[in-house]
Every structure is written in structure tokens, then in C-alpha cells.
Design an enzyme around this catalytic site. Structure first.
Site, PDB file in Angstrom:
ATOM      1  N   ASP A 195      -2.607 -10.460  -3.132  1.00  0.00           N
ATOM      2  CA  ASP A 195      -2.914 -10.149  -1.753  1.00  0.00           C
ATOM      3  C   ASP A 195      -4.641  -9.891  -1.312  1.00  0.00           C
ATOM      4  O   ASP A 195      -5.390  -9.597  -2.954  1.00  0.00           O
ATOM      5  CB  ASP A 195      -2.586  -8.989  -1.113  1.00  0.00           C
ATOM      6  CG  ASP A 195      -3.053  -8.372  -0.022  1.00  0.00           C
ATOM      7  OD1 ASP A 195      -2.150  -9.214   0.862  1.00  0.00           O
ATOM      8  OD2 ASP A 195      -3.682  -7.792   0.610  1.00  0.00           O
ATOM      9  N   HIS A 226      -6.549  -7.682  -0.856  1.00  0.00           N
ATOM     10  CA  HIS A 226      -6.275  -6.005  -1.267  1.00  0.00           C
ATOM     11  C   HIS A 226      -5.531  -5.404  -2.047  1.00  0.00           C
ATOM     12  O   HIS A 226      -4.855  -6.787  -2.871  1.00  0.00           O
ATOM     13  CB  HIS A 226      -5.752  -5.147  -0.065  1.00  0.00           C
ATOM     14  CG  HIS A 226      -6.694  -6.059   1.712  1.00  0.00           C
ATOM     15  ND1 HIS A 226      -5.714  -6.312   2.748  1.00  0.00           N
ATOM     16  CD2 HIS A 226      -7.982  -5.358   1.820  1.00  0.00           C
ATOM     17  CE1 HIS A 226      -6.718  -6.309   4.143  1.00  0.00           C
ATOM     18  NE2 HIS A 226      -7.791  -5.652   3.441  1.00  0.00           N
ATOM     19  N   HIS A 269       0.966  -0.914  -0.180  1.00  0.00           N
ATOM     20  CA  HIS A 269       0.037  -0.392  -0.028  1.00  0.00           C
ATOM     21  C   HIS A 269       0.772   1.175  -0.007  1.00  0.00           C
ATOM     22  O   HIS A 269       0.212   2.460  -0.450  1.00  0.00           O
ATOM     23  CB  HIS A 269      -1.350  -0.171   0.910  1.00  0.00           C
ATOM     24  CG  HIS A 269      -1.792  -1.557   0.845  1.00  0.00           C
ATOM     25  ND1 HIS A 269      -3.010  -1.244   0.387  1.00  0.00           N
ATOM     26  CD2 HIS A 269      -2.458  -2.031   2.154  1.00  0.00           C
ATOM     27  CE1 HIS A 269      -3.496  -1.831   0.495  1.00  0.00           C
ATOM     28  NE2 HIS A 269      -3.330  -2.948   1.399  1.00  0.00           N
ATOM     29  N   ASP A 299      -4.007 -13.394   3.058  1.00  0.00           N
ATOM     30  CA  ASP A 299      -5.534 -12.680   3.175  1.00  0.00           C
ATOM     31  C   ASP A 299      -6.852 -13.014   2.354  1.00  0.00           C
ATOM     32  O   ASP A 299      -7.610 -12.914   3.046  1.00  0.00           O
ATOM     33  CB  ASP A 299      -6.211 -11.135   4.013  1.00  0.00           C
ATOM     34  CG  ASP A 299      -4.604 -10.347   2.866  1.00  0.00           C
ATOM     35  OD1 ASP A 299      -4.727 -11.012   1.905  1.00  0.00           O
ATOM     36  OD2 ASP A 299      -5.328  -9.250   3.951  1.00  0.00           O
TER      37      ASP A 299
HETATM   38  C1  OKS Z   1      -9.675  -2.217   9.273  1.00  0.00           C
HETATM   39  C2  OKS Z   1      -8.774  -2.880   8.607  1.00  0.00           C
HETATM   40  C3  OKS Z   1      -7.477  -1.898   7.457  1.00  0.00           C
HETATM   41  C4  OKS Z   1      -7.671  -2.995   5.973  1.00  0.00           C
HETATM   42  C5  OKS Z   1      -6.430  -3.154   6.121  1.00  0.00           C
HETATM   43  C6  OKS Z   1      -5.706  -3.663   4.911  1.00  0.00           C
HETATM   44  C7  OKS Z   1      -3.914  -4.634   5.396  1.00  0.00           C
HETATM   45  C8  OKS Z   1      -3.352  -5.168   4.299  1.00  0.00           C
HETATM   46  N1  OKS Z   1      -8.987  -1.284  10.356  1.00  0.00           N
HETATM   47  N2  OKS Z   1      -3.168  -4.919   2.649  1.00  0.00           N
HETATM   48  O1  OKS Z   1      -3.464  -6.078   2.213  1.00  0.00           O
HETATM   49  O2  OKS Z   1      -3.989  -6.499   4.588  1.00  0.00           O
HETATM   50 ZN    ZN Z   2      -4.163  -7.145   2.570  1.00  0.00          ZN
END
Ligand code: OKS
Ligand code: ZN
Length: 337
Positions: free
Chosen positions: A193, A195, A157, A282
Site C-alpha cells: 500500500d 501508506h 492501520h 494506491d
Molecule cells: C486524508 C486521507 C488520510 C489518509 C488515509 C489513508 C488511508 C489508506 N483525509 N491507507 O492505506 O489508504
Molecule cells: Zn493506503
């Protein structure tokens, strides 16, 4: 497989605003310790990284941002009493892009989300993670055998000058840049991932020497909400070198593997001579932050599909939060490499 890891991550214990409450981050030291334990059981060889190469880090991130990260905790502790440095305002639509002089303003300028804070051990941990990614890339080039970098905190990110989504330095981007600096003509980053890797995408969006391919939950209904759409294909020389394959929340295994076929086919046509895997696990059915349904055994199949592309490959850890299953899932992936 060679695993590059370090204990330096343990000093980084961050907070996040989750469900309207400030609490300990999902992105915990137990994550990396659990992965390391599972990989030791699986018999992988473990080495510590070489010293971080800050010139390399500064070729992926701005010098201003790296300097900011290296001093933010000290500046915070000199004037604030809170346990974690973070802003409470970000430059949303309509604001300008001038960088403030004040610390709180700079924390807003250099971040995009309230899930990521700077604590006393952050700089040590993020430079160790960048070093892990660099050493994993170096050992790949030395041996031609796939390597794994147990990076924590994760990186996908993080953009050239913003942290968020638990990420500060873009470890996968740093590994890719290292491969280029040591002779690769074009490197692919495949991000599995759950996300979208908005930071990786943005760093390389206008470049054709790093191809970014991502399978993730559709940003219309999932974090990071403002990037990861299918129509984001790159700009300028980078046009056509970015592929997003968003899937609806709750997408089943068949849909996920269809997306992998799309991503792998695109990569095979892209004439890349090395691959960086942004390995978030995830997308696992039991992950508290995900809604996909991949099983532990599926991660082995994912790795086999990527290995079939037959390019030198370095695997970099991103997300994954499923307690004991986290390390088991990473081990399952490495078993398929
Ligand atoms: C809620 C979680 C926010 C999402 C963060 C994602 C982190 C992640 N407080 N990115 O790949 O796993
Ligand atoms: Zn993630």
C-alpha cells in the site's frame, strides 16, 4: 483464483475530516463493489466467508477494544445525534495512558485520527472483513493455491486497540495469525500500500513469528506521519523482523521496483513459510491519495515478483481510491499471482 467477498461492507458508510471539512470518506462502498465487478469480469470464482471467529480476532486485538467496537454505535446513538461517532481529542504527547470511562474519551483512546468514524453498519462490515481474511487464509491452507480476500474496510492501520486511517480490525494480521494457528512457523506480511501499515507493524513489532515488510511514502511527508521510518526494525524477540522501505513522495517506478527488490530479497532470506500481501493499490499513478507512479501493468509484475518467492500466499485488500481503475488494478495484480 478464489475470491472471498461479502456484501456486508455496504452498510459501512463512514465520514472523514478532509481539508478541514467533514465529508463522506474516500473509503466508500463503491470501492469494494467496483473491485468485485472487475474480478467477476475476469472470471474469478467468488465465495462468501464463514462466520467470523471472534476468538481469533481477540488474539490480534484486545478484548476491551473488540467489546468497545461492538457497542460504540449503540452507546453513541443513545446520547448523541451526530451521524458518525468520533472523538475530538486524542492522547497526544504528554498525556497519560489511562482509559477514560466516558464514550468520547474512549473514542479518543481507541483511535488516532479524525479520518475514521463509527457508523451504524461499522461492526457488521468490520467483522465481515475479518471473516473474509480468515476464510481466505483457511482456503489457502486447504488448497495451497493463492487466495484473495476482498476486505472492506481495510485493516493495516489498525493496531491491537486503535482504529484510524479508515481501518478498525487488522485483516492482514488476522489472516497471518490464522496461518500460524494452523501450523505455519513464520509468516511474512508484505505491505505494498502507498501508506505505511503502522497498525500491522505495531501488532507484530516484538514478535519473530510474523515478519512485516512495507514499501510506502516516507512518513516525514505523508500519512501516517508518526510511523514507517527506516530505523524501525522491531524490538526484543522481534528485532530484525521488521523492514520499512520508505520512498519520497513522487518516487518513480524504477525507485518503487528497487524497493520491491529490497523487500523481496529480505523476505527470501527470512525463512517464512507463508506470505500475506497487504494489497493497497494506491501506489497507482492515478490514485487521488497517492503520489507514486505505478501503472496497471506494473501491478501484474509486482504480483509475479511476490509469486516468485514461491510461498503459500493470501492477498488481502487494503487501500486504493482511483474510481474505475481500482478494480482493474486489483484484477491486474491477481493476474500475476
Ligand atoms: C486524508 C486521507 C488520510 C489518509 C488515509 C489513508 C488511508 C489508506 N483525509 N491507507 O492505506 O489508504
Ligand atoms: Zn493506503
Amino acid at each position: 483464483m478464489l475470491v472471498v467477498a461479502s456484501d456486508a461492507h455496504r452498510a459501512h458508510v463512514s465520514l472523514e475530516i478532509h481539508n478541514g471539512i467533514m465529508s463522506e470518506s474516500h473509503e466508500s462502498p463503491e470501492r469494494a463493489d467496483g473491485i468485485a465487478a472487475a474480478l467477476a469480469v475476469a472470471g474469478h470464482e467468488m465465495v462468501v466467508p464463514e462466520a467470523v471467529d471472534l476468538d481469533l480476532v481477540r488474539s490480534v486485538h484486545t478484548t476491551e477494544y473488540v467489546d468497545f467496537l461492538s457497542t460504540a454505535w449503540e452507546r453513541w446513538s443513545e446520547r448523541e445525534t451526530g451521524p458518525a461517532a468520533m472523538s475530538f481529542m486524542w492522547p497526544a504527547r504528554g498525556f497519560g495512558d489511562a482509559r477514560p470511562d466516558d464514550l468520547i474519551g474512549q473514542l479518543g483512546y481507541h483511535s488516532f485520527a479524525a479520518d475514521t468514524t463509527i457508523v451504524p453498519g461499522t461492526w457488521e462490515a468490520i467483522t465481515a472483513a475479518a471473516a473474509i481474511a480468515t476464510t481466505a487464509a483457511d482456503r489457502l491452507l486447504d488448497t495451497r493455491a493463492t487466495t484473495y480476500g476482498l476486505c472492506r474496510p481495510p485493516g493495516h492501520h489498525a493496531s491491537t486497540d486503535q482504529f484510524g486511517g479508515y481501518c478498525y480490525l487488522n485483516n492482514a494480521g488476522i489472516a497471518a495469525q490464522r496461518l500460524l494457528d494452523r501450523g505455519a512457523q513464520r509468516v511474512a506480511i508484505i505491505d505494498v500500500d502507498y501508506h505505511h501499515g503502522n497498525g500491522t507493524q505495531s501488532i507484530f513489532y516484538d514478535r519473530s513469528d510474523v515478519v512485516f515488510v512495507s514499501i510506502h511514502a516516507d512518513p516525514r511527508e505523508e500519512f501516517p506521519w508518526f510511523a514507517g521510518h527506516a530505523d524501525e526494525v522491531g524490538v526484543g524477540p522481534g528485532e530484525g523482523w521488521n523492514l520499512n522501505v520508505p520512498l519520497p513522495r513522487g518516487a518513480d517506478r524504477a525507485r518503487w521496483f528497487d524497493a520491491l527488490d529490497t523487500a523481496a530479497g529480505y523476505l527470501d532470506r527470512s525463512e517464512v513459510d507463508a506470505i500475506v500481501v497487504s494489497l493497497g493499490v494506491d501506489a497507482y499513478v492515478g490514485d487521488p491519495l497517492g503520489t507514486f507512479e505505478l501503472t496497471t501493468d506494473d501491478f501484474t509484475v509486482v504480483a509475479q515478483r511476490i509469486a516468485a518467492l514461491d510461498r503459500p500466499t493470501v492477498v488481502i485488500q487494503e487501500g486504493g481510491y482511483a474510481g474505475e481503475a481500482l478494480g482493474v488494478n486489483v484484477a491486474a495484480f491477481l493476474a500475476g499471482c
